[in-house]
Design a protein around this motif. Sequence first.
Motif, short mmCIF file in Angstrom:
data_model
loop_
_atom_site.label_atom_id
_atom_site.label_comp_id
_atom_site.label_asym_id
_atom_site.label_seq_id
_atom_site.Cartn_x
_atom_site.Cartn_y
_atom_site.Cartn_z
N ILE A 1 0.84 -1.19 0.00
CA ILE A 1 0.00 0.00 0.00
C ILE A 1 0.88 1.25 0.00
N LYS A 2 0.58 2.18 -0.88
CA LYS A 2 1.30 3.45 -0.93
C LYS A 2 0.47 4.56 -0.27
N THR A 3 -0.78 4.72 -0.70
CA THR A 3 -1.69 5.67 -0.06
C THR A 3 -3.04 5.01 0.12
N PHE A 4 -3.80 5.51 1.11
CA PHE A 4 -5.12 4.95 1.37
C PHE A 4 -6.00 6.01 2.01
N CYS A 5 -7.26 5.71 2.19
CA CYS A 5 -8.18 6.60 2.89
C CYS A 5 -9.08 5.77 3.79
N LEU A 6 -9.73 6.43 4.71
CA LEU A 6 -10.61 5.75 5.65
C LEU A 6 -11.97 5.50 5.03
N THR A 7 -12.67 4.50 5.52
CA THR A 7 -14.05 4.26 5.13
C THR A 7 -14.94 5.14 5.98
N ASN A 8 -15.57 6.12 5.36
CA ASN A 8 -16.35 7.10 6.11
C ASN A 8 -17.57 6.50 6.78
N ALA A 9 -18.07 5.37 6.27
CA ALA A 9 -19.26 4.77 6.84
C ALA A 9 -19.05 4.36 8.29
N LEU A 10 -17.81 4.07 8.68
CA LEU A 10 -17.52 3.64 10.04
C LEU A 10 -16.92 4.76 10.90
N ARG A 11 -16.46 5.79 10.27
CA ARG A 11 -15.70 6.83 10.96
C ARG A 11 -16.51 7.48 12.08
N ASP A 12 -17.73 7.92 11.77
CA ASP A 12 -18.54 8.64 12.76
C ASP A 12 -18.85 7.77 13.97
N ASP A 13 -19.18 6.50 13.72
CA ASP A 13 -19.51 5.61 14.84
C ASP A 13 -18.33 5.41 15.76
N TRP A 14 -17.15 5.24 15.19
CA TRP A 14 -15.97 5.03 16.02
C TRP A 14 -15.56 6.30 16.76
N LEU A 15 -15.76 7.44 16.13
CA LEU A 15 -15.42 8.69 16.80
C LEU A 15 -16.30 8.94 18.02
N GLN A 16 -17.52 8.39 17.99
CA GLN A 16 -18.44 8.57 19.12
C GLN A 16 -18.07 7.68 20.31
N ASN A 17 -17.16 6.75 20.11
CA ASN A 17 -16.80 5.84 21.20
C ASN A 17 -15.91 6.49 22.25
N GLY A 18 -15.56 7.73 22.03
CA GLY A 18 -14.71 8.42 23.00
C GLY A 18 -13.55 9.12 22.32
N SER A 19 -12.90 9.98 23.04
CA SER A 19 -11.77 10.71 22.49
C SER A 19 -10.60 10.61 23.46
#
Length: 1121
Positions: A693-711
């Motif tokens: 892998i050289k470059t990649f991006c996150l899957t946005n469908a999961l991003r919001d849910d994981w961000l809500q798990n805490g900071s």
Amino acid sequence: MIASQLWDSEINRKRTELLNPTEAAWIERTEDLVLLAASVFERFQVCNERRQFGKWYFWSHNHYPLFHDMKQIKKEIKAHLNEKSLVDICGTLERSRAHIQSLQDRLKSTSVKKQDCATAALISSILKKENKNRHSVDGMEEKIQLFELQLSLLLAFLGDLKGLDFQSEKEKAWVEEAGEIIEEAQRTERHKLMEDINDGFLELLNRKERYCLKFNGRYPSKSVTRSPHQEEIQISNRRLFSHVKDKKENWFHQMQKCLSGEYHQVERLYDQLEKMDRLFETANTIEGVENSRTAWLDQMNETATKAVHTIEAYIQTEEEEEERKGKGTNILNNLFGNIISEKTQAAKLSEENERMSKVIYVLERSINLYRIEIRKESTSVVGLEEDIHGLISRLTTDGNLIVPIVGMRGIGKTTLANKVFNHEAILSHFGSRHWVSLPPKSCGNTLPNDDEKLVLGALETLEEQYGRSWVEKIRHFLGEEKNLLVLDNISTKEVWDTLKVAFPEVTNESKIMLTTRHKSVASHADQSSTQHLLRLRTKEESWKLFTQMVHLPPEIPPESEKIIKAKVLERCGGLPLAIFRLGYHLVGKHVTEENFSGEHESESIKNYKEPWIDAVANEELPDQLMKCLAYIIRLFPGDYQIPARRVVASWVAEELVEESAEDSPECVAEKCLADLKDRYIIRVLERKPDGKIKTFCLTNALRDDWLQNGSSDQRLADKFDRGTETFEIIHGKRTDSSDDLQKYKDLSAYLSFDPREGNKPGEDIENFLRRGIATGCFRLLKVLDLERVFRPILPKSIGNLNDLKYLGLRWTYLEAIPSSIGNLTNLQTLDVKHTCIRKLPASIWKLQKLRHLYLNQSYRSKFVQPSDAALKNLQTLWGVFVGEDSPLNNGLNRLTNLRKLKLAFQLELSRQRVLADWISGLKHLQSLRLRSIGEMGEPLDLHLVPLSHLKNLSSLYLFGRLENPSIMENLPQSLTEVTLSASQLSDNSMSKLRELLELRSLCLYSGSYKEKTMVCSVNHFPQLLVLKLWKLESLEELQVEAGAMPKLKELDIRFHNNTGKEVGNLGRHCLPSQDHSRELVASSSWNVTQAFTHSSVDLALDESKRELLEDGYVNLLFGSS
């Protein structure tokens, strides 16, 4: 029934925005009539169950109201179906349904395979019965001929439908009705046969026309080659009609001498021949109905031949009569005979006109209605070309019984399996194939009854084995001969355990291809078989899928198109199911930036998350992977293109991954990244030639849910979000407050994404770092990543960050770094690539734990190593310039653990030999890039010694004139990437490159090859994916034999604009023989004037692509068109 079937559409009722108000009202009325008819029919069934005798029971029990209601509803349905708007409605619904289903591959498993066989037998039986009695009733001959014609055309069309999957209940009902008509013909008495069956044919055609029924066939994107018989028919008919046109003038000249008054009959018959000629042209262009076209052309040939014979017989009779009249003999003796002869021929002329008129009518109707719409399979296979090729290779050559396809819901497992299942290479390899689709919720230690029925249904075409269970049938199927069984959607280990008892010890090369969402299920099925993991689609593949579904107005501004494209990619994440869902909402609309968002957006975003949530829920993430994932999610923006090297270095610095006995921490981090990719949590954007892998991006469908798990306050990412507390502390009104920094006292990582230019970004960074260091808040900082921040100012106190392990300054255009950096004794990675730093401070030699050093070669960054110092742990030295004043002995040669080395140098050959000897001793080396350059960057002589003993070397780049080109004959077999420029290779040296079994990318730039001809023979470059030939001044001919470069995807040839070189013998034989889904594509990316204008190149391209070549465009790609 027809009204009910018409309503039974794949289009959801909520998707009726394509209908106008009148059409929508017609649909609502259809619903009402269907419900009313169902109620009346239910009442009739109750009565019918009670009566035991004839109609007298119906009347005697006062059921007249029911009879009246039945008549009334029938009358209303008939009137409703005859409304003028019906065809428009049906056409609209059919186009919408067909367009959507052309982008889907889970077609209904309704097939015509059994029906057409039974129908064909009935037709043959009927024709035999009529042939026995065709002359028994006067006037029946013509009726029987038309009857035979309609039957034979229907038989041909049913033959074309053989094996076709129906996409709605309407098509299935129509074929069933055709079968019922023919069965009725078999039961009906002969004297009733003609009228009843002809009425049935008429209504059958009327219904197909009325309801806009279309049978859709899916064919590869390639032309269909006609059989020799079909070509012979075409040539014969063309000669016949050409012969008719040639005779026209002679016929009418002769008819002017005739006195019988039948001139208009001959003229009418000729007009009908011309009409049939036009009909011939139409029929000959129709694809997808080979049997029907043959039947049409055969009938036209027969009809036209008979018409010509009738005309010529009549003219001959007239001429003979004129001749007898001229002689004046035997007039009385032959009077009655001649009159009878003339009347007979005139009657035949009239009869032939009538017969031909009816035949043309039947042919016209059948040509217009007996159609199969061909849809090229260009959508669903986007991005699956390599997967198809790989699976076909495994199924036909691999020794494993089981070949598992694994991927999340909606990624294309069934689509891929279906393409492979129906591929011509598979058809020719396996004796028989069968497909079993299992429901998604099968569970337990026994196969549910519904699943058992599915298995039996899929195997029902096998030879009947009465008394055998489905287990015995599967065992017999796999053990009898070399067969292929597909098990689609194995959902649990228990289902597999139930099925596997049927699988024998196979020794006949039979294969089982299964699809599943779960890696654990695939591993449970066969641990020894490599799982075929499907990937998410790339940016371009996603956009191609989307634009094939929806219509973008041609006048759309480029900026608006860019915004829409970004939204599609952000929302869908490369998942085909998500792309189809989004496109489904927009089918039939002109997509603009304004209507792209709105009501459907919130609904669809919720739906798009489901497949990813399911995928993550099904496979539990290990703790190490969860920590690595949290790092990416919390620190990088959602739409950011993340370099893998940046993440890997950060994970290692924060000790999120641990070194194992077999792998370094960097290797473990790369494996974690690959694991996240396999779980569809990240999407790969770019790959290196070695596949990493050289470059990649996150899957946005999961991003919001994981961000809500805490900071976590342990890591800080400055994303320059105005209004946030972080923005105020770093850039806003609270930049002078030290108390605000206490929340960052345990900070372990700081990343900045400040996009501004000018002095302000650097000043803000300096202020924030200075305050944090002064207050002791950053004492635990391990990662300081300022990549792409414009000229950040590093305070002198940076040397106080004793725990710092990663300092990322790439693309900052920084001009200097403080000498206090030498105090960062734990630093592992220093990245100053793409900066303006010309010389590192001498204190850098104190960094004994430094593992990776990236410099800026374009500024000739000097690497002056003291004789008493050595960075023994250094693994990456990238971008260093070595001059005559650079120490080699007791200098560079003390760096013995390098894995990656990129050097540019300007050295005498004697000193180059010292350099070459040092390089040859780097036994861990994986990547080597050498440039021998002069003052202006021009290539100079390059000395190297053989590298064959460097067993780990995978990437090689050489810029310079090889002093000894024979070293190319001693390269390690581990190479996957080779790039050469100015190397002046001969064909002998080139021959060794062709034998590198793992080579995937070969780039030959200006001056790297000095011969006039380059030959790629069979078995050369077996793994090559990319071949680039740029500005090879001597090259005149490229010869690629069949079997060479079987996996080539990209061929890029460029010339100087003033050369006009010719490249010949490059053709379709370059394509892999097993992968017919690939196509040679010409791209207009690079203009090379006259390069192919007068060449002997044989590319076997279609006209549009050949025009690109003739215009001087020669960037060629192997891949999907």
